[in-house]
Design an enzyme around this catalytic site. Structure first.
Site, PDB file in Angstrom:
ATOM      1  CE  LYS A  57      -3.815  -2.432   2.141  1.00 25.68           C
ATOM      2  NZ  LYS A  57      -4.497  -2.872   3.373  1.00 25.68           N
ATOM      3  CD  GLN A 101      -3.432  -4.330   6.585  1.00 23.32           C
ATOM      4  OE1 GLN A 101      -3.280  -3.419   5.782  1.00 23.32           O
ATOM      5  NE2 GLN A 101      -4.156  -5.413   6.302  1.00 23.32           N
ATOM      6  CG  ASP A 124      -9.738   0.062   5.021  1.00 24.36           C
ATOM      7  OD1 ASP A 124      -9.551  -0.263   3.829  1.00 24.36           O
ATOM      8  OD2 ASP A 124      -8.949  -0.219   5.943  1.00 24.36           O
TER       9      ASP A 124
END
Ligand code: NAD
Length: 307
Positions: A57, A101, A124
Site C-alpha cells: 500500500k 491494517q 476503508d
C-alpha cells in the site's frame, strides 16, 4: 474489458493500472494547486501477511504521488495508545486518509478503533457512518475491494440495471458492501452464505456472480448460468501437486467455458483493492474540502438569521 468484444478474461491488473494512472493525474493537478494528498497507514504487531499488505500500500501510494506516513506499533501496544494515534491523525490536516491494517491483536477492540477514525478520512469505508451512508445510497467512502469489483463489472457489462447479482458471502468487508453497491447500481441482489440452502440453485440464477466465501474452488460449473459474469474475490492458498498456489472461490478451469467473463486469481480483484485505496484517498480529500467549505457558512448561519 468488454464482453461484447468476446474477451472473456477480466484483467484486474490492466484495469488497476488505468485506475492508478487516473489517480496519478489527479494528484499532479492537486500538487500544481499546492495540495499534497497524504495517506497514513497504521500497523500494529508483526503479522507477516499484514506487513506485506502495508508495504504494498505504501509503495503504491508513493508511485502515484500520494505522501504515505507509516506508523508501525508493537504487538503489545495498548488500545489507548492506538486510539491516541488515530486522534492525532484525525486532527492532522496533512493526513487525508487513515487506514488501520486488520486484524488487530486480540487485546484491542477492533470496532472501537475503526469507529475512532474520522468518517471523512475512513478510506476503508468501515466506520458505521459510512456503512450507513452506503446503505442509504449516499456518496460516502466505500470499502475498497467491493468498489474495485464494481469498476470491473461496469467495464465488463456496461449497464448493470436489472441484472440479477448473487453475492456469495456476507462479511462486513466484502459481501455486505458488495450487495449494497450492486443494489445502488439497480441490480436485483441475492446474498447467500454458509447457512443458505441449495447454494448451487441460487447461484445458477445469477447474471452476475460475486464469490467472496474464502473457500477454494467452492463454485463449480454446475453453480453457473451459461453467460454469467463471474467476479472471484476469494484468495486461498492451497497445496497442489507438491506446490503452493493461490486459487479463488471459483473453479476457474470449469467456469471459463461457461462464463461470459471471469476474473482470474491472482490478477483479478486483488490489484483493484489497492487501486481503490488510492482513489478513496483522493475522494476523502475532496470530502474534507467540501466539509471545510460548508463549515464557515454554518458558523455564520445564526449571525445571518439575526441580521
Ligand atoms: P469472511 O471469512 O469474513 O467471510 C466469508 C463469508 O463467506 C461469510 O459470510 C460466510 O457465511 C460465507 N461462506 C463461508 N463458507 C461458505 C460456503 N461454503 N458457502 C457459502 N458461503 C460461505 O471472508 P472475507 O473477508 O469476506 O473474504 C472472503 C474471501 O475474499 C477470502 O478468500 C479473502 O482472502 C478474500 N478477500 C480478497 C480481497 C482482495 O483484495 N482480493 C479482499 C478481501 C478479501
Amino acid at each position: 474489458m468488454n464482453v461484447h468484444q468476446n474477451i472473456k478474461l477480466i484483467d484486474g491488473k490492466a484495469t488497476s493500472a488505468r485506475v492508478l494512472a487516473e489517480v496519478r493525474e489527479q494528484v499532479l493537478a492537486l500538487r500544481e494547486a499546492g495540495i499534497q494528498p497524504g495517506l497514513a497507514v497504521v500497523l500494529v504487531g508483526s503479522d507477516a501477511a499484514s506487513q506485506v499488505y502495508v508495504r504494498n500500500k505504501v509503495l503504491r501510494a508513493e508511485e502515484v504521488g500520494i505522501r504515505s506516513l507509516e506508523h508501525r506499533l508493537g504487538a503489545d501496544t495498548d488500545e489507548q495508545t492506538l486510539l491516541a494515534l488515530v486522534q492525532r491523525l484525525n486532527a492532522d490536516p496533512s493526513v487525508n486518509g487513515i487506514l488501520v491494517q486488520l486484524p488487530l491483536p486480540p487485546h484491542i477492540d477492533e470496532h472501537r478503533v475503526l469507529q475512532a477514525v474520522s468518517p471523512l478520512k475512513d478510506v476503508d469505508g468501515f466506520h458505521s457512518a459510512n456503512v450507513g451512508g452506503l446503505a442509504q445510497g449516499r456518496d460516502v467512502l466505500t470499502p475498497c475491494t467491493p468498489s474495485g469489483c464494481m469498476r470491473l463489472l461496469r467495464d465488463a457489462c456496461g449497464d448493470l440495471r436489472g441484472k440479477h447479482a448473487v453475492v456469495v458471502g456476507r462479511s462486513n468487508i466484502v459481501g455486505k458492501p458488495m450487495a449494497a453497491l450492486l443494489l445502488q447500481a439497480d441490480c436485483t441482489v441475492t446474498v447467500v452464505h454458509s447457512r443458505s440452502r441449495d447454494l448451487p440453485a441460487l447461484c445458477r440464477q445469477a447474471d452476475i456472480l460475486v464469490a467472496a466465501a474464502g473457500k477454494p474452488r467452492l463454485i463449480g460449473a454446475d453453480w453457473l448460468k451459461p453467460g454469467a459474469v463471474v467476479i472471484d474475490v476469494g484468495i486461498n492458498r492451497i497445496e497442489e501437486d507438491g506446490r503452493s498456489r493461490l486459487v479463488g472461490d471459483v473453479d476457474f478451469a470449469a467456469a471459463l467455458p461457461l462464463a461470459a467473463a471471469i476474473t482470474p486469481v491472482p490478477g483479478g480483484v486483488g490489484p483493484m483493492t489497492i487501486a481503490y485505496l488510492m482513489k478513496n484517498t483522493l475522494l476523502a480529500l475532496d470530502l474534507q474540502q467540501q466539509a471545510a467549505l460548508a463549515r464557515p457558512s454554518q458558523e455564520h448561519a445564526p449571525c445571518l438569521s439575526l441580521c
